[in-house]
Design a protein around this motif. Structure first.
Motif, PDB file in Angstrom:
ATOM      1  N   LYS A   1       8.902  -5.505  10.909  1.00 41.46           N
ATOM      2  CA  LYS A   1       7.832  -5.521   9.906  1.00 41.46           C
ATOM      3  C   LYS A   1       7.525  -4.081   9.496  1.00 41.46           C
ATOM      4  CE  LYS A   1       3.706  -6.651  11.223  1.00 41.46           C
ATOM      5  NZ  LYS A   1       2.532  -7.408  11.708  1.00 41.46           N
ATOM      6  N   ILE A   2       7.902  -3.747   8.258  1.00 40.97           N
ATOM      7  CA  ILE A   2       7.782  -2.377   7.750  1.00 40.97           C
ATOM      8  C   ILE A   2       6.684  -2.340   6.703  1.00 40.97           C
ATOM      9  CG2 ILE A   2       8.999  -0.467   6.647  1.00 40.97           C
ATOM     10  CD1 ILE A   2      11.612  -1.705   7.599  1.00 40.97           C
ATOM     11  N   PRO A   3       5.677  -1.458   6.836  1.00 36.51           N
ATOM     12  CA  PRO A   3       4.602  -1.386   5.838  1.00 36.51           C
ATOM     13  C   PRO A   3       5.149  -1.127   4.432  1.00 36.51           C
ATOM     14  CG  PRO A   3       4.016  -0.130   7.802  1.00 36.51           C
ATOM     15  CD  PRO A   3       5.444  -0.539   7.970  1.00 36.51           C
ATOM     16  N   TYR A   4       4.603  -1.847   3.474  1.00 33.26           N
ATOM     17  CA  TYR A   4       5.011  -1.722   2.074  1.00 33.26           C
ATOM     18  C   TYR A   4       4.286  -0.524   1.453  1.00 33.26           C
ATOM     19  CZ  TYR A   4       5.790  -3.046  -2.813  1.00 33.26           C
ATOM     20  OH  TYR A   4       6.147  -3.058  -4.145  1.00 33.26           O
ATOM     21  N   TYR A   5       5.052   0.410   0.897  1.00 34.83           N
ATOM     22  CA  TYR A   5       4.500   1.636   0.323  1.00 34.83           C
ATOM     23  C   TYR A   5       4.531   1.584  -1.198  1.00 34.83           C
ATOM     24  CZ  TYR A   5       3.817   4.566   4.476  1.00 34.83           C
ATOM     25  OH  TYR A   5       3.339   5.126   5.647  1.00 34.83           O
ATOM     26  N   VAL A   6       3.515   2.190  -1.802  1.00 34.83           N
ATOM     27  CA  VAL A   6       3.458   2.348  -3.257  1.00 34.83           C
ATOM     28  C   VAL A   6       3.136   3.804  -3.567  1.00 34.83           C
ATOM     29  CG1 VAL A   6       2.810  -0.025  -3.781  1.00 34.83           C
ATOM     30  CG2 VAL A   6       1.026   1.656  -3.269  1.00 34.83           C
ATOM     31  N   ASP A   7       3.541   4.229  -4.754  1.00 39.80           N
ATOM     32  CA  ASP A   7       3.210   5.575  -5.228  1.00 39.80           C
ATOM     33  C   ASP A   7       1.928   5.500  -6.042  1.00 39.80           C
ATOM     34  OD1 ASP A   7       5.469   6.589  -4.033  1.00 39.80           O
ATOM     35  OD2 ASP A   7       6.687   6.520  -5.859  1.00 39.80           O
ATOM     36  N   VAL A   8       0.986   6.365  -5.710  1.00 42.08           N
ATOM     37  CA  VAL A   8      -0.293   6.402  -6.431  1.00 42.08           C
ATOM     38  C   VAL A   8      -0.475   7.769  -7.082  1.00 42.08           C
ATOM     39  CG1 VAL A   8      -1.366   4.692  -4.918  1.00 42.08           C
ATOM     40  CG2 VAL A   8      -1.563   7.129  -4.366  1.00 42.08           C
ATOM     41  N   SER A   9      -1.222   7.759  -8.167  1.00 41.33           N
ATOM     42  CA  SER A   9      -1.531   8.990  -8.885  1.00 41.33           C
ATOM     43  C   SER A   9      -3.048   9.172  -8.890  1.00 41.33           C
ATOM     44  CB  SER A   9      -1.006   8.909 -10.324  1.00 41.33           C
ATOM     45  OG  SER A   9      -1.427  10.041 -11.072  1.00 41.33           O
TER      46      SER A   9
ATOM     47  N   SER B   1       2.828   8.847  -1.933  1.00 40.40           N
ATOM     48  CA  SER B   1       3.284   7.548  -1.460  1.00 40.40           C
ATOM     49  C   SER B   1       2.448   7.147  -0.250  1.00 40.40           C
ATOM     50  CB  SER B   1       4.763   7.607  -1.086  1.00 40.40           C
ATOM     51  OG  SER B   1       5.233   6.326  -0.719  1.00 40.40           O
ATOM     52  N   ILE B   2       1.755   6.011  -0.363  1.00 40.67           N
ATOM     53  CA  ILE B   2       0.875   5.542   0.710  1.00 40.67           C
ATOM     54  C   ILE B   2       1.095   4.051   0.920  1.00 40.67           C
ATOM     55  CG2 ILE B   2      -0.879   7.301   0.233  1.00 40.67           C
ATOM     56  CD1 ILE B   2      -2.495   5.126  -1.203  1.00 40.67           C
ATOM     57  N   PRO B   3       0.680   3.503   2.081  1.00 46.19           N
ATOM     58  CA  PRO B   3       0.770   2.059   2.286  1.00 46.19           C
ATOM     59  C   PRO B   3      -0.112   1.310   1.288  1.00 46.19           C
ATOM     60  CG  PRO B   3       0.455   3.187   4.377  1.00 46.19           C
ATOM     61  CD  PRO B   3       0.232   4.201   3.306  1.00 46.19           C
ATOM     62  N   TYR B   4       0.334   0.113   0.924  1.00 45.98           N
ATOM     63  CA  TYR B   4      -0.429  -0.675  -0.048  1.00 45.98           C
ATOM     64  C   TYR B   4      -1.820  -1.005   0.482  1.00 45.98           C
ATOM     65  CZ  TYR B   4      -1.511  -4.295  -3.483  1.00 45.98           C
ATOM     66  OH  TYR B   4      -2.110  -5.036  -4.477  1.00 45.98           O
ATOM     67  N   THR B   5      -1.954  -1.147   1.787  1.00 44.91           N
ATOM     68  CA  THR B   5      -3.260  -1.443   2.380  1.00 44.91           C
ATOM     69  C   THR B   5      -4.264  -0.339   2.069  1.00 44.91           C
ATOM     70  OG1 THR B   5      -2.462  -0.468   4.454  1.00 44.91           O
ATOM     71  CG2 THR B   5      -2.343  -2.864   4.241  1.00 44.91           C
ATOM     72  N   GLU B   6      -3.799   0.912   2.005  1.00 45.16           N
ATOM     73  CA  GLU B   6      -4.686   2.021   1.655  1.00 45.16           C
ATOM     74  C   GLU B   6      -4.966   2.043   0.159  1.00 45.16           C
ATOM     75  OE1 GLU B   6      -3.337   5.754   3.090  1.00 45.16           O
ATOM     76  OE2 GLU B   6      -2.956   5.035   5.126  1.00 45.16           O
ATOM     77  N   ALA B   7      -3.980   1.656  -0.637  1.00 42.82           N
ATOM     78  CA  ALA B   7      -4.158   1.683  -2.083  1.00 42.82           C
ATOM     79  C   ALA B   7      -5.218   0.685  -2.540  1.00 42.82           C
ATOM     80  CB  ALA B   7      -2.834   1.392  -2.777  1.00 42.82           C
ATOM     81  N   ILE B   8      -5.251  -0.507  -1.911  1.00 42.80           N
ATOM     82  CA  ILE B   8      -6.247  -1.495  -2.330  1.00 42.80           C
ATOM     83  C   ILE B   8      -7.635  -1.136  -1.818  1.00 42.80           C
ATOM     84  CG2 ILE B   8      -4.562  -3.338  -2.493  1.00 42.80           C
ATOM     85  CD1 ILE B   8      -5.369  -4.325   0.231  1.00 42.80           C
ATOM     86  N   ASN B   9      -7.717  -0.197  -0.898  1.00 39.72           N
ATOM     87  CA  ASN B   9      -9.012   0.285  -0.407  1.00 39.72           C
ATOM     88  C   ASN B   9      -9.443   1.549  -1.132  1.00 39.72           C
ATOM     89  OD1 ASN B   9      -9.242  -1.788   1.528  1.00 39.72           O
ATOM     90  ND2 ASN B   9      -8.045  -0.612   3.020  1.00 39.72           N
ATOM     91  N   SER B  10      -8.724   1.882  -2.228  1.00 41.45           N
ATOM     92  CA  SER B  10      -9.037   3.069  -3.049  1.00 41.45           C
ATOM     93  C   SER B  10      -9.048   4.342  -2.215  1.00 41.45           C
ATOM     94  CB  SER B  10     -10.382   2.897  -3.766  1.00 41.45           C
ATOM     95  OG  SER B  10     -10.337   1.821  -4.654  1.00 41.45           O
ATOM     96  N   SER B  11      -8.051   4.510  -1.406  1.00 41.89           N
ATOM     97  CA  SER B  11      -7.908   5.738  -0.631  1.00 41.89           C
ATOM     98  C   SER B  11      -6.561   6.371  -0.968  1.00 41.89           C
ATOM     99  CB  SER B  11      -7.982   5.437   0.868  1.00 41.89           C
ATOM    100  OG  SER B  11      -7.774   6.614   1.627  1.00 41.89           O
ATOM    101  N   PRO B  12      -6.514   7.544  -1.612  1.00 41.89           N
ATOM    102  CA  PRO B  12      -7.661   8.367  -2.046  1.00 41.89           C
ATOM    103  C   PRO B  12      -8.430   7.731  -3.206  1.00 41.89           C
ATOM    104  CG  PRO B  12      -5.615   9.271  -2.864  1.00 41.89           C
ATOM    105  CD  PRO B  12      -5.219   8.150  -1.968  1.00 41.89           C
TER     106      PRO B  12
END
Length: 259
Positions: free
Chosen positions: A145-153, A166-177
């Motif tokens: 089980k590999i965390p799914y990463y997305v690129d955020v700007s 590039s951060i885990p999607y779990t962080e992206a949906i929590n608006s971090s950063p």
């Protein structure tokens, strides 16, 4: 006077020695013929597969079989596949043509070492053609089980520059950063350092169509069904119930060599 002459002629015309030679030759041929008919051949093959829980390219397969028995052959194999949830979909929002999977939390990469048996259902005719075999195999399912990463700007408040990270999607949906915007999918192995093992077991059943080839080439098309049962539920998508049982239909094209 006639009797000794007649007996001498009869004995001299009896071919006793050639009869023994013919018997010995027949025995020699009968003892060597079965040995030349025995052919203990096997097969090495690599396969490209597509599944109902993947894209066009679902993974790789490796297989070895032994043909000591023409009607039943043991096989060993290894499957390396990427398993997806059937509810996955690409986000309608894109940035410069880049996209990502909406709500995906983890990638699930599975290695399936297996042992099984294949049975000959229909043999090839003497003029060639295809053969049909039934396959049943089982073995462990080693899920990673590999965390799914997305690129955020996002805008760096200190420098005023736009930063892409590039951060885990779990962080992206929590608006971090904070005030970040997802611009696309990150690398598949970006979170490999945080991979977690998900052990389980699988059962595979299918049909293999061995195609007619020349010399020692091997080509076959296999279609079947796989059930993976994991020790614990595996979470792939956000806001969905994690599952421990995954069912997959597959189609694999094998090519290799016989020996």
């Amino acid at each position: 006077m006639l009797t000794p002459t007649f007996l001498w002629a009869q004995r001299s015309g009896t071919p006793s020695t050639p009869k023994m030679t013919n018997q010995n030759t027949t025995r020699a041929n009968s003892s060597t013929t079965p040995a030349t008919q025995i052919s203990e051949r096997g097969t090495w093959a690599i396969g490209l597969t597509t599944t109902t829980n993947s894209g066009i390219f679902g993974g790789l397969n490796f297989r070895k079989s032994w043909n000591k028995n023409p009607n039943r052959q043991p096989i060993i194999g290894l499957d390396l596949v990427n398993l997806k949830d059937y509810r996955e979909f690409t986000s309608p929002f894109s940035y410069n043509g880049r996209s990502y999977t909406e709500g995906k939390l983890n990638n699930l990469l599975i290695a399936r070492p297996e042992f099984g048996m294949q049975w000959m259902l229909f043999k090839k005719s003497s003029e060639g053609g295809a053969a049909l075999k039934g396959i049943l195999a089982t073995g462990p399912s080693l899920g990673f089980k590999i965390p799914y990463y997305v690129d955020v700007s996002y805008l760096d408040p200190n420098s005023g520059r736009t930063i892409i990270k590039s951060i885990p999607y779990t962080e992206a949906i929590n608006s971090s950063p904070s005030r970040s915007v997802i611009i696309g999918e990150g690398g598949y192995f970006a979170g490999s350092g945080n991979a977690k093992l998900a052990p389980g077991w699988h059962i595979k059943s299918g049909f293999d169509i061995e195609l007619n080839t020349i010399k020692h080439n091997y080509l076959s098309l296999e279609v079947g069904f796989i059930v993976d049962v994991f020790q614990n539920p595996v979470e792939i998508l956000n806001q969905t119930t994690p599952r421990a049982v995954y069912t997959t239909g597959y189609l694999t094209f094998f090519f290799g060599r016989t020996y």
